[in-house]
Design a protein around this motif. Structure first.
Motif, PDB file in Angstrom:
ATOM      1  N   PHE A   1      -4.964   0.702 -11.489  1.00  0.00           N
ATOM      2  CA  PHE A   1      -4.122   0.349 -12.638  1.00  0.00           C
ATOM      3  C   PHE A   1      -3.990  -0.784 -13.256  1.00  0.00           C
ATOM      4  CE2 PHE A   1       0.437  -0.906 -13.485  1.00  0.00           C
ATOM      5  CZ  PHE A   1       0.089  -0.249 -15.079  1.00  0.00           C
TER       6      PHE A   1
ATOM      7  N   SER B   1       3.851  12.777 -11.017  1.00  0.00           N
ATOM      8  CA  SER B   1       4.350  11.708 -10.461  1.00  0.00           C
ATOM      9  C   SER B   1       4.876  10.788 -10.602  1.00  0.00           C
ATOM     10  CB  SER B   1       2.959  10.549 -10.857  1.00  0.00           C
ATOM     11  OG  SER B   1       3.276   8.870 -10.863  1.00  0.00           O
TER      12      SER B   1
ATOM     13  N   ALA C   1       0.560  -8.216   3.407  1.00  0.00           N
ATOM     14  CA  ALA C   1      -0.059  -6.867   2.985  1.00  0.00           C
ATOM     15  C   ALA C   1      -0.825  -5.789   3.670  1.00  0.00           C
ATOM     16  CB  ALA C   1      -1.580  -7.126   1.944  1.00  0.00           C
TER      17      ALA C   1
ATOM     18  N   GLY D   1       2.924  -6.913  -5.653  1.00  0.00           N
ATOM     19  CA  GLY D   1       3.014  -8.646  -4.308  1.00  0.00           C
ATOM     20  C   GLY D   1       4.175  -8.798  -4.499  1.00  0.00           C
TER      21      GLY D   1
ATOM     22  N   HIS E   1       1.710  12.590 -14.873  1.00  0.00           N
ATOM     23  CA  HIS E   1       1.811  11.119 -14.552  1.00  0.00           C
ATOM     24  C   HIS E   1       3.628  10.591 -15.260  1.00  0.00           C
ATOM     25  CE1 HIS E   1      -0.294   7.246 -14.920  1.00  0.00           C
ATOM     26  NE2 HIS E   1       0.588   6.795 -14.561  1.00  0.00           N
TER      27      HIS E   1
ATOM     28  N   ARG F   1      -9.752  -8.826  -0.053  1.00  0.00           N
ATOM     29  CA  ARG F   1      -8.914  -7.909   0.048  1.00  0.00           C
ATOM     30  C   ARG F   1      -8.667  -6.686  -0.026  1.00  0.00           C
ATOM     31  NH1 ARG F   1      -5.036 -11.613  -4.390  1.00  0.00           N
ATOM     32  NH2 ARG F   1      -4.028 -13.039  -2.939  1.00  0.00           N
TER      33      ARG F   1
ATOM     34  N   TYR G   1      -5.252   4.533 -17.604  1.00  0.00           N
ATOM     35  CA  TYR G   1      -6.073   3.207 -17.827  1.00  0.00           C
ATOM     36  C   TYR G   1      -6.746   3.208 -18.161  1.00  0.00           C
ATOM     37  CZ  TYR G   1      -2.620   3.911 -13.228  1.00  0.00           C
ATOM     38  OH  TYR G   1      -1.341   4.364 -12.635  1.00  0.00           O
TER      39      TYR G   1
ATOM     40  N   ILE H   1      -2.224   3.597  -1.845  1.00  0.00           N
ATOM     41  CA  ILE H   1      -3.011   3.635  -2.895  1.00  0.00           C
ATOM     42  C   ILE H   1      -3.096   1.797  -3.422  1.00  0.00           C
ATOM     43  CG2 ILE H   1      -3.812   5.543  -3.448  1.00  0.00           C
ATOM     44  CD1 ILE H   1      -2.155   5.259  -5.873  1.00  0.00           C
ATOM     45  N   PRO H   2      -3.194   1.230  -2.505  1.00  0.00           N
ATOM     46  CA  PRO H   2      -2.744  -0.676  -2.793  1.00  0.00           C
ATOM     47  C   PRO H   2      -4.031  -0.949  -3.764  1.00  0.00           C
ATOM     48  CG  PRO H   2      -4.805  -0.579  -0.086  1.00  0.00           C
ATOM     49  CD  PRO H   2      -3.757   0.736  -1.124  1.00  0.00           C
ATOM     50  N   LYS H   3      -4.018  -1.454  -4.259  1.00  0.00           N
ATOM     51  CA  LYS H   3      -4.878  -2.083  -5.684  1.00  0.00           C
ATOM     52  C   LYS H   3      -5.315  -3.458  -5.711  1.00  0.00           C
ATOM     53  CE  LYS H   3      -5.744  -4.691  -9.718  1.00  0.00           C
ATOM     54  NZ  LYS H   3      -4.502  -5.502 -10.448  1.00  0.00           N
TER      55      LYS H   3
ATOM     56  N   ASN I   1      -7.135  -5.119   3.141  1.00  0.00           N
ATOM     57  CA  ASN I   1      -5.799  -4.303   2.777  1.00  0.00           C
ATOM     58  C   ASN I   1      -6.388  -2.541   4.142  1.00  0.00           C
ATOM     59  OD1 ASN I   1      -4.706  -5.592   1.007  1.00  0.00           O
ATOM     60  ND2 ASN I   1      -5.533  -5.008  -1.033  1.00  0.00           N
TER      61      ASN I   1
ATOM     62  N   PRO J   1       2.072   0.043  -3.636  1.00  0.00           N
ATOM     63  CA  PRO J   1       3.033   0.266  -2.106  1.00  0.00           C
ATOM     64  C   PRO J   1       3.313  -1.682  -2.042  1.00  0.00           C
ATOM     65  CG  PRO J   1       0.541   0.607  -2.505  1.00  0.00           C
ATOM     66  CD  PRO J   1       0.858   0.543  -3.355  1.00  0.00           C
ATOM     67  N   LEU J   2       2.438  -2.626  -2.888  1.00  0.00           N
ATOM     68  CA  LEU J   2       2.492  -3.900  -1.875  1.00  0.00           C
ATOM     69  C   LEU J   2       3.629  -4.094  -3.572  1.00  0.00           C
ATOM     70  CD1 LEU J   2      -0.777  -5.077  -1.560  1.00  0.00           C
ATOM     71  CD2 LEU J   2       0.327  -3.990   0.665  1.00  0.00           C
TER      72      LEU J   2
ATOM     73  N   TRP K   1       3.098   4.136  -4.974  1.00  0.00           N
ATOM     74  CA  TRP K   1       2.674   4.187  -5.547  1.00  0.00           C
ATOM     75  C   TRP K   1       2.520   2.278  -5.731  1.00  0.00           C
ATOM     76  CZ3 TRP K   1       5.099   1.765 -10.058  1.00  0.00           C
ATOM     77  CH2 TRP K   1       5.760   1.872 -10.745  1.00  0.00           C
TER      78      TRP K   1
HETATM   79  P1  NAD Z   1      -0.157  -3.111  -5.358  1.00  0.00           P
HETATM   80  O1  NAD Z   1       1.627  -3.152  -5.554  1.00  0.00           O
HETATM   81  O2  NAD Z   1      -1.131  -2.014  -5.344  1.00  0.00           O
HETATM   82  O3  NAD Z   1      -0.055  -4.283  -6.096  1.00  0.00           O
HETATM   83  C1  NAD Z   1      -1.481  -4.725  -6.744  1.00  0.00           C
HETATM   84  C2  NAD Z   1      -1.643  -6.578  -6.585  1.00  0.00           C
HETATM   85  O4  NAD Z   1      -1.303  -7.013  -5.534  1.00  0.00           O
HETATM   86  C3  NAD Z   1      -2.928  -7.224  -7.263  1.00  0.00           C
HETATM   87  O5  NAD Z   1      -2.659  -6.705  -8.186  1.00  0.00           O
HETATM   88  C4  NAD Z   1      -3.316  -8.132  -6.588  1.00  0.00           C
HETATM   89  O6  NAD Z   1      -2.474  -8.792  -7.163  1.00  0.00           O
HETATM   90  C5  NAD Z   1      -1.939  -8.131  -4.911  1.00  0.00           C
HETATM   91  N1  NAD Z   1      -2.703  -7.472  -4.178  1.00  0.00           N
HETATM   92  C6  NAD Z   1      -3.372  -7.291  -3.672  1.00  0.00           C
HETATM   93  N2  NAD Z   1      -3.984  -7.218  -1.997  1.00  0.00           N
HETATM   94  C7  NAD Z   1      -3.578  -7.783  -1.599  1.00  0.00           C
HETATM   95  C8  NAD Z   1      -4.013  -8.586  -1.141  1.00  0.00           C
HETATM   96  N3  NAD Z   1      -3.996  -7.994   0.468  1.00  0.00           N
HETATM   97  N4  NAD Z   1      -2.832 -10.097  -0.485  1.00  0.00           N
HETATM   98  C9  NAD Z   1      -2.103 -10.109  -1.565  1.00  0.00           C
HETATM   99  N5  NAD Z   1      -1.763  -9.721  -2.790  1.00  0.00           N
HETATM  100  C10 NAD Z   1      -3.112  -8.390  -3.254  1.00  0.00           C
HETATM  101  O7  NAD Z   1       0.310  -2.484  -7.575  1.00  0.00           O
HETATM  102  P2  NAD Z   1      -0.765  -1.630  -8.394  1.00  0.00           P
HETATM  103  O8  NAD Z   1      -1.941  -1.724  -8.817  1.00  0.00           O
HETATM  104  O9  NAD Z   1       0.856  -1.301  -9.518  1.00  0.00           O
HETATM  105  O10 NAD Z   1      -0.132  -0.394  -7.199  1.00  0.00           O
HETATM  106  C11 NAD Z   1      -1.076   0.339  -6.366  1.00  0.00           C
HETATM  107  C12 NAD Z   1      -1.647   1.731  -7.114  1.00  0.00           C
HETATM  108  O11 NAD Z   1      -1.035   2.746  -7.989  1.00  0.00           O
HETATM  109  C13 NAD Z   1      -2.396   1.436  -8.976  1.00  0.00           C
HETATM  110  O12 NAD Z   1      -3.542   0.632  -9.360  1.00  0.00           O
HETATM  111  C14 NAD Z   1      -2.126   2.733  -9.567  1.00  0.00           C
HETATM  112  O13 NAD Z   1      -3.905   3.925  -9.073  1.00  0.00           O
HETATM  113  C15 NAD Z   1      -1.431   4.097  -8.419  1.00  0.00           C
HETATM  114  N6  NAD Z   1      -0.102   3.116 -10.082  1.00  0.00           N
HETATM  115  C16 NAD Z   1       0.822   4.433  -9.888  1.00  0.00           C
HETATM  116  C17 NAD Z   1       1.546   5.022 -11.367  1.00  0.00           C
HETATM  117  C18 NAD Z   1       2.348   5.938 -11.531  1.00  0.00           C
HETATM  118  O14 NAD Z   1       2.485   5.898 -12.733  1.00  0.00           O
HETATM  119  N7  NAD Z   1       1.872   6.837 -11.021  1.00  0.00           N
HETATM  120  C19 NAD Z   1       1.723   2.959 -11.235  1.00  0.00           C
HETATM  121  C20 NAD Z   1       1.593   2.556 -10.923  1.00  0.00           C
HETATM  122  C21 NAD Z   1       0.845   1.998 -10.227  1.00  0.00           C
END
Ligand code: NAD
Length: 280
Positions: free
Chosen positions: A25, A145, A219, A199, A116, A242, A54, A234-236, A246, A195-196, A193
């Motif tokens: 995302f 979702s 993390a 941040g 979605h 990172r 996306y 599924i962290p991004k 992760n 999961p962090l 989704w």
């Molecule tokens: P996330 O909770 O995974 O946080 C990602 C952010 O955390 C990054 O941009 C980075 O700034 C930070 N980060 C990542 N690894 C880190 C580390 N080791 N140390 C410090 N900071 C770190 O947020 P996300 O991207 O919103 O969610 C993960 C995935 O979930 C998305 O990429 C997407 O695939 C999915 N998602 C789905 C929906 C849905 O409606 N189904 C909505 C949002 C996200």
């Protein structure tokens, strides 16, 4: 308990899905998404979570094709998820959206396709359409979702296929205990989704002090809590260090006390929209 980055959970139709994957995302189409997906696959990730909205499915597809060549990974070792966007919900529009996602990804099947968001007045029809797609064999599992319990009850009342997965916002500040329990009771796997918390939860002092104790990063503590709670995560990240960090969560175990301390952080705080109240 998963012991390895490529370990899988068996979904309710027998399909195996990795416990851990990369989310893309807000990762830019083109080189940024190609580089991050390739970095993930090179470092052992096998599951990639994208969505039509996306706008990076072509780059994800290119990264998959290049990774299969460069890292000798087979298509059947990968687990690719995409999602039908809200404006495409319905019957023919959803069939077309699915075909377009496949085409953009350059794949002849998807591993998981999700509704979605539960668009009012549309999501039940959309679920019926995913059931049709599932029967064609072009997707190995279907799910939803952002479904609350009442959305799930609504589709389950008339479902031929029980969703394999419910992917929802889930992190220590929104631990979704009741929804997880409902999912479990119906054989629906919970996937986190954000999961962090994008941040947000990484500065929490309970988490930082647990991290210090284990010699792990915040993390890693949060992602390990997911796995020990039976949640797919599924962290991004777009940064290779990172991406590696992760996934380095298979060599330690949180104690029951530390799990309980993280469970205690819930405050029903969302970083995204409430599925009962969204305007997109
Ligand atoms: P996330 O909770 O995974 O946080 C990602 C952010 O955390 C990054 O941009 C980075 O700034 C930070 N980060 C990542 N690894 C880190 C580390 N080791 N140390 C410090 N900071 C770190 O947020 P996300 O991207 O919103 O969610 C993960 C995935 O979930 C998305 O990429 C997407 O695939 C999915 N998602 C789905 C929906 C849905 O409606 N189904 C909505 C949002 C996200």
């Amino acid at each position: 308990m998963p012991q390895h980055l490529q370990d899988t959970v068996t979904l309710n139709n027998g399909v195996k899905m990795p416990w851990f994957g990369l989310g893309v995302f807000k990762v830019q189409e083109g080189q940024e998404v190609i580089d991050s997906v390739k970095a993930a696959i090179k470092n052992g990730y096998r599951s990639i979570d994208t969505a039509a909205v996306y706008r990076n499915e072509e780059g994800v597809g290119q990264a998959i094709a290049e990774s299969m060549k460069e890292y000798s990974v087979k298509r059947e070792e990968l687990f690719i998820t995409s999602k039908v966007w809200n404006s495409d919900q319905g019957t023919q529009t959803t069939l077309d959206a699915f075909d377009l996602s496949l085409k953009k990804l350059g794949l002849d099947y998807l591993d998981l396709y999700l509704v979605h968001w539960p668009v009012k007045g549309k999501y039940a029809e959309t679920w019926k359409t995913l059931e049709k797609i599932y029967k064609t064999g072009k997707v190995r599992a279907i799910g939803v979702s952002n479904f609350h319990v009442h959305h799930l009850k609504d589709i389950l009342a008339d479902a031929e296929v029980v969703p394999a997965v419910n992917q929802v916002e889930l992190h220590p500040y929104l631990s979704q205990v009741e929804l997880r329990e409902f999912n479990r009771s119906k054989g629906i796997q919970t996937e986190a989704w954000s999961p962090l918390g994008q941040g947000l939860v990484l500065q929490d002092t309970t988490i930082t002090s647990i991290a210090e104790k284990y010699g792990k990063t915040p993390a890693q503590i949060v992602l390990r809590w997911d796995l020990q709670s039976g949640i797919i995560t599924i962290p991004k990240s777009i940064r290779e260090p990172r991406i590696v960090e992760n996934a380095a969560i298979f060599d330690f175990e949180l104690s029951p006390d530390d799990m309980a301390a993280i469970d205690g952080l819930n405050k029903n705080q969302r970083v995204g929209a409430d599925p009962d109240n969204f305007n997109f």
